[in-house]
Motif scaffolding. Sequence first.
Motif, PDB file in Angstrom:
ATOM      1  N   LYS A 104       0.901  -1.143   0.001  1.00  0.00           N
ATOM      2  CA  LYS A 104       0.135   0.010   0.069  1.00  0.00           C
ATOM      3  C   LYS A 104       0.982   1.126   0.031  1.00  0.00           C
ATOM      4  CE  LYS A 104      -3.812   2.297   2.157  1.00  0.00           C
ATOM      5  NZ  LYS A 104      -4.474   2.739   0.889  1.00  0.00           N
ATOM      6  N   VAL A 105       1.982   1.116   0.855  1.00  0.00           N
ATOM      7  CA  VAL A 105       2.825   2.314   0.687  1.00  0.00           C
ATOM      8  C   VAL A 105       3.712   2.717  -0.702  1.00  0.00           C
ATOM      9  CG1 VAL A 105       5.165   3.299   1.699  1.00  0.00           C
ATOM     10  CG2 VAL A 105       3.427   2.132   2.942  1.00  0.00           C
ATOM     11  N   VAL A 106       3.657   1.637  -1.393  1.00  0.00           N
ATOM     12  CA  VAL A 106       4.283   1.645  -2.573  1.00  0.00           C
ATOM     13  C   VAL A 106       3.285   2.349  -3.641  1.00  0.00           C
ATOM     14  CG1 VAL A 106       4.878   0.219  -4.674  1.00  0.00           C
ATOM     15  CG2 VAL A 106       5.777  -0.402  -2.276  1.00  0.00           C
ATOM     16  N   PHE A 107       2.151   1.720  -3.692  1.00  0.00           N
ATOM     17  CA  PHE A 107       1.262   2.493  -4.595  1.00  0.00           C
ATOM     18  C   PHE A 107       0.847   3.868  -4.144  1.00  0.00           C
ATOM     19  CE2 PHE A 107       0.630  -1.985  -5.719  1.00  0.00           C
ATOM     20  CZ  PHE A 107       0.300  -1.911  -6.928  1.00  0.00           C
ATOM     21  N   ASP A 108       0.457   4.106  -2.965  1.00  0.00           N
ATOM     22  CA  ASP A 108       0.017   5.514  -2.311  1.00  0.00           C
ATOM     23  C   ASP A 108       1.344   6.459  -2.851  1.00  0.00           C
ATOM     24  OD1 ASP A 108      -2.138   4.468  -1.470  1.00  0.00           O
ATOM     25  OD2 ASP A 108      -1.662   4.602   0.881  1.00  0.00           O
ATOM     26  N   ARG A 109       2.545   5.999  -2.373  1.00  0.00           N
ATOM     27  CA  ARG A 109       3.747   7.005  -2.855  1.00  0.00           C
ATOM     28  C   ARG A 109       4.021   7.377  -4.313  1.00  0.00           C
ATOM     29  NH1 ARG A 109       8.067   5.373   1.960  1.00  0.00           N
ATOM     30  NH2 ARG A 109       6.714   6.385   3.878  1.00  0.00           N
ATOM     31  N   CYS A 110       3.705   6.311  -4.966  1.00  0.00           N
ATOM     32  CA  CYS A 110       3.956   6.363  -6.294  1.00  0.00           C
ATOM     33  C   CYS A 110       2.691   7.226  -6.958  1.00  0.00           C
ATOM     34  CB  CYS A 110       3.914   5.179  -7.072  1.00  0.00           C
ATOM     35  SG  CYS A 110       5.541   4.161  -6.995  1.00  0.00           S
ATOM     36  N   PHE A 111       1.630   7.085  -6.697  1.00  0.00           N
ATOM     37  CA  PHE A 111       0.222   7.885  -7.280  1.00  0.00           C
ATOM     38  C   PHE A 111       0.494   9.316  -6.781  1.00  0.00           C
ATOM     39  CE2 PHE A 111      -2.276   3.765  -7.138  1.00  0.00           C
ATOM     40  CZ  PHE A 111      -2.209   3.695  -8.573  1.00  0.00           C
ATOM     41  N   LEU A 144      -4.977  -7.092  -4.914  1.00  0.00           N
ATOM     42  CA  LEU A 144      -4.801  -5.729  -4.450  1.00  0.00           C
ATOM     43  C   LEU A 144      -5.981  -4.932  -4.025  1.00  0.00           C
ATOM     44  CD1 LEU A 144      -2.179  -4.804  -7.314  1.00  0.00           C
ATOM     45  CD2 LEU A 144      -1.532  -5.119  -4.792  1.00  0.00           C
ATOM     46  N   LEU A 145      -7.209  -5.529  -4.764  1.00  0.00           N
ATOM     47  CA  LEU A 145      -8.406  -4.894  -4.294  1.00  0.00           C
ATOM     48  C   LEU A 145      -9.074  -5.344  -2.861  1.00  0.00           C
ATOM     49  CD1 LEU A 145     -10.238  -4.846  -7.934  1.00  0.00           C
ATOM     50  CD2 LEU A 145      -9.500  -2.801  -6.652  1.00  0.00           C
ATOM     51  N   THR A 146      -8.861  -6.597  -2.947  1.00  0.00           N
ATOM     52  CA  THR A 146      -9.258  -7.394  -1.768  1.00  0.00           C
ATOM     53  C   THR A 146      -8.709  -6.901  -0.420  1.00  0.00           C
ATOM     54  OG1 THR A 146      -9.952  -9.404  -3.012  1.00  0.00           O
ATOM     55  CG2 THR A 146      -9.619  -9.686  -0.383  1.00  0.00           C
ATOM     56  N   TYR A 147      -7.339  -6.624  -0.488  1.00  0.00           N
ATOM     57  CA  TYR A 147      -6.653  -5.988   0.779  1.00  0.00           C
ATOM     58  C   TYR A 147      -6.508  -4.579   0.699  1.00  0.00           C
ATOM     59  CZ  TYR A 147      -5.026 -10.891   1.691  1.00  0.00           C
ATOM     60  OH  TYR A 147      -4.944 -12.293   1.836  1.00  0.00           O
ATOM     61  N   ASP A 148      -7.438  -3.997   0.180  1.00  0.00           N
ATOM     62  CA  ASP A 148      -7.626  -2.464   0.093  1.00  0.00           C
ATOM     63  C   ASP A 148      -6.206  -1.630  -0.224  1.00  0.00           C
ATOM     64  OD1 ASP A 148     -10.422  -2.360   0.478  1.00  0.00           O
ATOM     65  OD2 ASP A 148      -9.985  -2.965   2.896  1.00  0.00           O
ATOM     66  N   ILE A 149      -5.560  -2.346  -1.002  1.00  0.00           N
ATOM     67  CA  ILE A 149      -3.978  -1.687  -1.364  1.00  0.00           C
ATOM     68  C   ILE A 149      -4.407  -0.511  -2.357  1.00  0.00           C
ATOM     69  CG2 ILE A 149      -1.859  -2.123  -2.336  1.00  0.00           C
ATOM     70  CD1 ILE A 149      -2.165  -4.959  -1.311  1.00  0.00           C
ATOM     71  N   ILE A 150      -5.278  -0.825  -3.229  1.00  0.00           N
ATOM     72  CA  ILE A 150      -5.612   0.161  -4.287  1.00  0.00           C
ATOM     73  C   ILE A 150      -7.203   0.002  -4.320  1.00  0.00           C
ATOM     74  CG2 ILE A 150      -3.635  -0.108  -5.397  1.00  0.00           C
ATOM     75  CD1 ILE A 150      -4.690  -1.616  -7.560  1.00  0.00           C
ATOM     76  N   GLY A 151      -7.875   1.041  -5.001  1.00  0.00           N
ATOM     77  CA  GLY A 151      -9.363   0.940  -5.467  1.00  0.00           C
ATOM     78  C   GLY A 151      -9.558   1.072  -6.957  1.00  0.00           C
TER      79      GLY A 151
END
Length: 360
Positions: A262-269, A296-303
């Motif tokens: 989640k940190v990877v995706f959040d910081r990249c976005f 990724l969706l199931t674990y709420d890493i991204i929407g």
Amino acid sequence: MALYAELHRHLGGSVVPRVLWRYFQRSDADLAGRFPEYAEFEEFYTKPRNTLDEYLELHTMVEGVQTSQTLPYFIYRLIRGAYIFENLAYLELRYTPFLRTSDKLSQTERIDRMAEIVDIVGIASQVKEYPIVTSQILCMHSRLPYEVNKAIVDLAAQKRQYVCAIDLAGGDAHYADRLDEFIELYAYARSLGLNTTGHLYETTEGCYPELLPYLMRIGHGIQIPLQYPELLGELASSGACLEVCPTTYLKTGNLQDIRQLKVVFDRCFAAGVDIAICTDNAGLHNVRLPFEYENLLTYDIIGFEELQACQNAAFRHAFAWPYEQPPALLLNGLFQTATPDLADVDLPELELVHLQETRH
């Protein structure tokens, strides 16, 4: 309906366990004897490893059987599964051609045979009943000598009808002692007009900022947002894309929990750095690309919005996708062209109202 692009899949790790086990049963008495039952082979082949190096050892099992004679067998089944089960419209296959030649030959003879391997993979990937746009990425290797790696770059330049880029593989922790050599090879590749990606910043031991200026995409790269987020602005400015392969990091011990992504995706976005979601070794993981999306969706890493952005980024950064739009937009255009405007159709008034309500 094919909709997705896969930018990071290794030929050696792409063979699903069932196909590989059946091949052993028919053609390799030693391995067939070692794994007489499928269930025990699947458990051995797909279980997590403690380190990336231990994980990469599994590639040698497959590389040994992916010869010029057997590659069409494996690739046909790969393409069939990718089209039917993964809805892939685009696939880049990466591998080291030198490692598909016989180790009984001299180094010079093996280098000479690499072009034949590229041709075989290129022809076998064109399966009419499963129309996927395919291309190859040739991997230099951290454990191969300079002469072989340079020959791989030269071959990529000579075989542009089949090859879209070069890569560097073999475990990013092993680059340090030869970093100047790999920088030289990447600079040489760029001088030839080749596209570039590279396994980098996958592990905490594989972080080399000196290589970043030469890469158009980064294989994995998760340690940048995790450990070096100050580099994200530079990546955004250069237009680089991370090829993130979620299941891999659990199989190699690089992450303990997928939710760490989640940190990877959040910081990249937040920084404007594109991510393409990939499988890496779909066979070794027994995981297909849509499952990576679902996880990724199931674990709420991204929407869903972020998922769509990653899917679009994959086509935008695909080295050999021949269209300006991803297939979903192309199909929308076709449907809009093929479907008449009901207002222009001469229908009785009540029937027209019914059709309009049905469409909406």
